[in-house]
Design a protein around this motif. Structure first.
Motif, PDB file in Angstrom:
ATOM      1  N   ASP A   4      19.552  29.472   0.079  1.00  0.00           N
ATOM      2  CA  ASP A   4      20.721  28.679   0.420  1.00  0.00           C
ATOM      3  C   ASP A   4      21.985  29.527   0.483  1.00  0.00           C
ATOM      4  O   ASP A   4      23.077  29.021   0.708  1.00  0.00           O
ATOM      5  N   LEU A   5      21.851  30.834   0.302  1.00  0.00           N
ATOM      6  CA  LEU A   5      22.991  31.739   0.369  1.00  0.00           C
ATOM      7  C   LEU A   5      23.294  32.084   1.819  1.00  0.00           C
ATOM      8  O   LEU A   5      22.403  32.435   2.591  1.00  0.00           O
ATOM      9  N   LEU A   6      24.580  31.980   2.196  1.00  0.00           N
ATOM     10  CA  LEU A   6      25.032  32.408   3.508  1.00  0.00           C
ATOM     11  C   LEU A   6      26.012  33.559   3.321  1.00  0.00           C
ATOM     12  O   LEU A   6      27.055  33.402   2.680  1.00  0.00           O
ATOM     13  N   THR A   7      25.666  34.707   3.860  1.00  0.00           N
ATOM     14  CA  THR A   7      26.550  35.865   3.768  1.00  0.00           C
ATOM     15  C   THR A   7      27.745  35.682   4.689  1.00  0.00           C
ATOM     16  O   THR A   7      27.757  34.815   5.581  1.00  0.00           O
ATOM     17  N   ALA A   8      28.750  36.535   4.510  1.00  0.00           N
ATOM     18  CA  ALA A   8      29.929  36.486   5.372  1.00  0.00           C
ATOM     19  C   ALA A   8      29.532  36.702   6.829  1.00  0.00           C
ATOM     20  O   ALA A   8      30.074  36.053   7.737  1.00  0.00           O
ATOM     21  N   ARG A   9      28.580  37.607   7.068  1.00  0.00           N
ATOM     22  CA  ARG A   9      28.155  37.843   8.444  1.00  0.00           C
ATOM     23  C   ARG A   9      27.421  36.622   9.018  1.00  0.00           C
ATOM     24  O   ARG A   9      27.600  36.274  10.193  1.00  0.00           O
ATOM     25  N   ALA A  10      26.633  35.950   8.203  1.00  0.00           N
ATOM     26  CA  ALA A  10      25.961  34.738   8.668  1.00  0.00           C
ATOM     27  C   ALA A  10      26.976  33.657   9.032  1.00  0.00           C
ATOM     28  O   ALA A  10      26.828  32.953  10.043  1.00  0.00           O
ATOM     29  N   LEU A  11      28.012  33.525   8.220  1.00  0.00           N
ATOM     30  CA  LEU A  11      29.068  32.544   8.516  1.00  0.00           C
ATOM     31  C   LEU A  11      29.831  32.935   9.772  1.00  0.00           C
ATOM     32  O   LEU A  11      30.212  32.070  10.572  1.00  0.00           O
ATOM     33  N   ASN A  12      30.057  34.224   9.951  1.00  0.00           N
ATOM     34  CA  ASN A  12      30.732  34.696  11.158  1.00  0.00           C
ATOM     35  C   ASN A  12      29.953  34.288  12.402  1.00  0.00           C
ATOM     36  O   ASN A  12      30.501  33.724  13.361  1.00  0.00           O
ATOM     37  N   ARG A  13      28.641  34.560  12.387  1.00  0.00           N
ATOM     38  CA  ARG A  13      27.834  34.242  13.560  1.00  0.00           C
ATOM     39  C   ARG A  13      27.704  32.738  13.756  1.00  0.00           C
ATOM     40  O   ARG A  13      27.647  32.249  14.897  1.00  0.00           O
ATOM     41  N   ALA A  14      27.661  31.974  12.664  1.00  0.00           N
ATOM     42  CA  ALA A  14      27.585  30.518  12.797  1.00  0.00           C
ATOM     43  C   ALA A  14      28.822  29.970  13.497  1.00  0.00           C
ATOM     44  O   ALA A  14      28.722  29.160  14.433  1.00  0.00           O
ATOM     45  N   VAL A  15      29.995  30.412  13.063  1.00  0.00           N
ATOM     46  CA  VAL A  15      31.225  29.924  13.681  1.00  0.00           C
ATOM     47  C   VAL A  15      31.322  30.373  15.136  1.00  0.00           C
ATOM     48  O   VAL A  15      31.698  29.592  16.025  1.00  0.00           O
ATOM     49  N   LEU A  16      30.973  31.621  15.414  1.00  0.00           N
ATOM     50  CA  LEU A  16      31.035  32.102  16.797  1.00  0.00           C
ATOM     51  C   LEU A  16      30.097  31.300  17.696  1.00  0.00           C
ATOM     52  O   LEU A  16      30.458  30.946  18.831  1.00  0.00           O
ATOM     53  N   ALA A  17      28.894  31.005  17.208  1.00  0.00           N
ATOM     54  CA  ALA A  17      27.947  30.231  18.003  1.00  0.00           C
ATOM     55  C   ALA A  17      28.483  28.834  18.275  1.00  0.00           C
ATOM     56  O   ALA A  17      28.435  28.335  19.408  1.00  0.00           O
ATOM     57  N   ARG A  18      29.011  28.192  17.233  1.00  0.00           N
ATOM     58  CA  ARG A  18      29.489  26.816  17.389  1.00  0.00           C
ATOM     59  C   ARG A  18      30.755  26.751  18.238  1.00  0.00           C
ATOM     60  O   ARG A  18      31.025  25.738  18.885  1.00  0.00           O
ATOM     61  N   LEU A  20      31.128  28.548  20.802  1.00  0.00           N
ATOM     62  CA  LEU A  20      30.681  28.951  22.156  1.00  0.00           C
ATOM     63  C   LEU A  20      31.122  30.359  22.501  1.00  0.00           C
ATOM     64  O   LEU A  20      31.324  30.692  23.673  1.00  0.00           O
ATOM     65  N   LEU A  21      31.248  31.212  21.478  1.00  0.00           N
ATOM     66  CA  LEU A  21      31.727  32.580  21.695  1.00  0.00           C
ATOM     67  C   LEU A  21      30.614  33.622  21.600  1.00  0.00           C
ATOM     68  O   LEU A  21      30.877  34.811  21.760  1.00  0.00           O
ATOM     69  N   LEU A  22      29.379  33.188  21.362  1.00  0.00           N
ATOM     70  CA  LEU A  22      28.254  34.114  21.435  1.00  0.00           C
ATOM     71  C   LEU A  22      27.655  34.123  22.837  1.00  0.00           C
ATOM     72  O   LEU A  22      27.282  35.172  23.365  1.00  0.00           O
ATOM     73  N   ASP A  23      27.538  32.933  23.409  1.00  0.00           N
ATOM     74  CA  ASP A  23      27.046  32.783  24.783  1.00  0.00           C
ATOM     75  C   ASP A  23      27.945  31.784  25.495  1.00  0.00           C
ATOM     76  O   ASP A  23      28.178  30.681  24.973  1.00  0.00           O
ATOM     77  N   ARG A  24      28.416  32.142  26.676  1.00  0.00           N
ATOM     78  CA  ARG A  24      29.215  31.187  27.435  1.00  0.00           C
ATOM     79  C   ARG A  24      28.353  29.975  27.803  1.00  0.00           C
ATOM     80  O   ARG A  24      27.224  30.110  28.229  1.00  0.00           O
ATOM     81  N   SER A  25      28.940  28.803  27.637  1.00  0.00           N
ATOM     82  CA  SER A  25      28.224  27.550  27.813  1.00  0.00           C
ATOM     83  C   SER A  25      28.407  27.006  29.231  1.00  0.00           C
ATOM     84  O   SER A  25      29.356  27.363  29.937  1.00  0.00           O
ATOM     85  N   SER A  26      27.510  26.094  29.614  1.00  0.00           N
ATOM     86  CA  SER A  26      27.630  25.390  30.892  1.00  0.00           C
ATOM     87  C   SER A  26      28.130  23.960  30.697  1.00  0.00           C
ATOM     88  O   SER A  26      28.080  23.147  31.619  1.00  0.00           O
ATOM     89  N   LEU A  27      28.629  23.630  29.508  1.00  0.00           N
ATOM     90  CA  LEU A  27      29.135  22.283  29.247  1.00  0.00           C
ATOM     91  C   LEU A  27      30.303  21.942  30.167  1.00  0.00           C
ATOM     92  O   LEU A  27      31.134  22.807  30.492  1.00  0.00           O
ATOM     93  N   PRO A  28      30.424  20.683  30.589  1.00  0.00           N
ATOM     94  CA  PRO A  28      31.647  20.246  31.269  1.00  0.00           C
ATOM     95  C   PRO A  28      32.847  20.398  30.328  1.00  0.00           C
ATOM     96  O   PRO A  28      32.697  20.387  29.101  1.00  0.00           O
ATOM     97  N   VAL A  29      34.038  20.505  30.911  1.00  0.00           N
ATOM     98  CA  VAL A  29      35.238  20.774  30.114  1.00  0.00           C
ATOM     99  C   VAL A  29      35.437  19.765  28.980  1.00  0.00           C
ATOM    100  O   VAL A  29      35.643  20.175  27.825  1.00  0.00           O
ATOM    101  N   PRO A  30      35.391  18.449  29.219  1.00  0.00           N
ATOM    102  CA  PRO A  30      35.640  17.527  28.088  1.00  0.00           C
ATOM    103  C   PRO A  30      34.636  17.692  26.953  1.00  0.00           C
ATOM    104  O   PRO A  30      35.012  17.646  25.778  1.00  0.00           O
TER     105      PRO A  30
END
Length: 353
Positions: A4-18, A20-30
């Motif tokens: 259940d431990l999340l390292t600082a790097r794991a938190l970094n990647r989680a926030v970046l993913a959420r 949309l900064l790890l992969d550009r998304s195809s979601l509509p703007v809204p």
């Protein structure tokens, strides 16, 4: 338990993913705006930069058209700061933060500037009347308030007693100043406040989690006690950070591999991943915070990320019509190539109509 431990790097990647900064998304703007829990846009063009860095094939017209169509709206929201939110989210988020914003105003302003809550209620009614026939510029609203005998101190507070939206073309790339106001549509039915607060927490955790109760409170503009009460009624995952603090999360949000590469990304002023409620992700190394946020600057500095962290600043040079960038420290040769390539793409974005 160890897992259940999340390292600082794991938190970094989680926030970046959420975000949309790890992969550009195809979601509509809204939907993209909803996914990242709204865009903080005290400076309107920063919303465009934010979406360019997050969406594949994004054009400036995509956001401008969404604003004109009313699919995305711009208003005071969390923490009494200007946000772009989806039209669907707007009344719900307003219901979630309305009383907290008013309580903050009562604590910090009422009684200090010879304005009472009755004054604000009356001024809000007057503003509804002014705007019944259509949008007005801020200066005109303030002029009419003065003519009707209201003091200057009522204008900022009025926005907490009547829901206003910024009306395009004001608050767009072409006309950044968000000074044209209209009435937000009256929701039917009025959102349930408890459900609205839970919705806002889910938006936040999906966009910035896993997070602490204090982080939730900071983002929403609530007290920790208020945040804790909302969280108590939700189904959540629980983790701990490297210092043993509790982190909360919605059940199905992504937790990518901490070793996942993070591409270079350019971000604008007041980017929310750099603010206090996302500090745990260490996107902005603390030694660089004073270079990005300073009391001597009217707004934060645009920055770029290398390996998921702020590594320098950038700006668009109007004379050269090009993006220039400056690292805080020497970069590896491979990162220099990647930053230069992304800067060229951002240059083309600025030049495009």
């Amino acid at each position: 338990m160890a897992d259940d431990l999340l390292t600082a790097r794991a938190l970094n990647r989680a926030v970046l993913a959420r975000q949309l900064l790890l992969d550009r998304s195809s979601l509509p703007v809204p939907q993209a705006v909803e996914a990242v829990a709204g865009l903080q846009t005290q400076y309107a063009p920063s919303g465009y930069i934010a979406l360019w860095s997050r969406l594949a094939g994004f054009r400036r017209a995509d956001l401008t058209e969404a604003l004109h169509a009313g699919a995305v709206v711009q208003s005071w929201a969390m923490r009494c700061t200007i946000h772009m939110t989806s039209a669907a989210d707007h009344p719900v988020l307003c219901a979630a933060v309305r009383e907290a914003r008013r309580a903050w105003w009562r604590r910090t302003v009422i009684g200090r500037q010879e304005v009472t809550e009755d004054d604000l209620v009356a001024a809000a009614g007057a503003v509804r009347g002014y705007l019944a026939a259509g949008p007005l510029k801020q200066a005109e609203i303030q002029r009419r308030l003065a003519e009707d005998g209201f003091g200057k101190a009522v204008w900022p507070g009025v926005q907490l007693w009547v829901e206003l939206v910024r009306v395009p073309p004001a608050g767009t790339w072409e006309q950044p100043r968000a000074h044209l106001y209209g009435l937000a549509p009256d929701p039917d039915p009025e959102p349930d406040v408890a459900a609205a607060r839970a919705h806002l927490v889910r938006r936040y955790l999906r966009g910035f989690g896993p997070a602490s109760t204090k982080d939730v409170a900071s983002f929403c503009g609530w007290t920790v006690t208020e945040a804790r009460a909302v969280l108590a009624g939700m189904e959540l995952r629980r983790f701990r950070d490297e210092s043993g603090g509790e982190l909360l999360d919605v059940p199905d949000a992504p937790l990518p591999d901490p070793e996942m590469p993070a591409p270079v990304r350019f971000i604008g002023q007041w980017e929310a991943i750099l603010l206090a409620h996302a500090r745990r992700a260490q996107v902005l190394p603390e030694q660089h915070r004073g270079k990005v946020f300073s009391t001597t600057m009217p707004r934060s500095v645009p920055t770029f990320l290398v390996d998921g962290q702020v590594a320098g600043t950038w700006r668009f040079d109007e004379e050269r019509a090009a993006v220039g960038w400056e690292p805080f420290a020497p970069l590896p040769a491979s990162a220099v190539v990647e930053v230069a390539a992304e800067a060229e793409r951002l240059t083309e974005f600025h030049r495009a109509g």
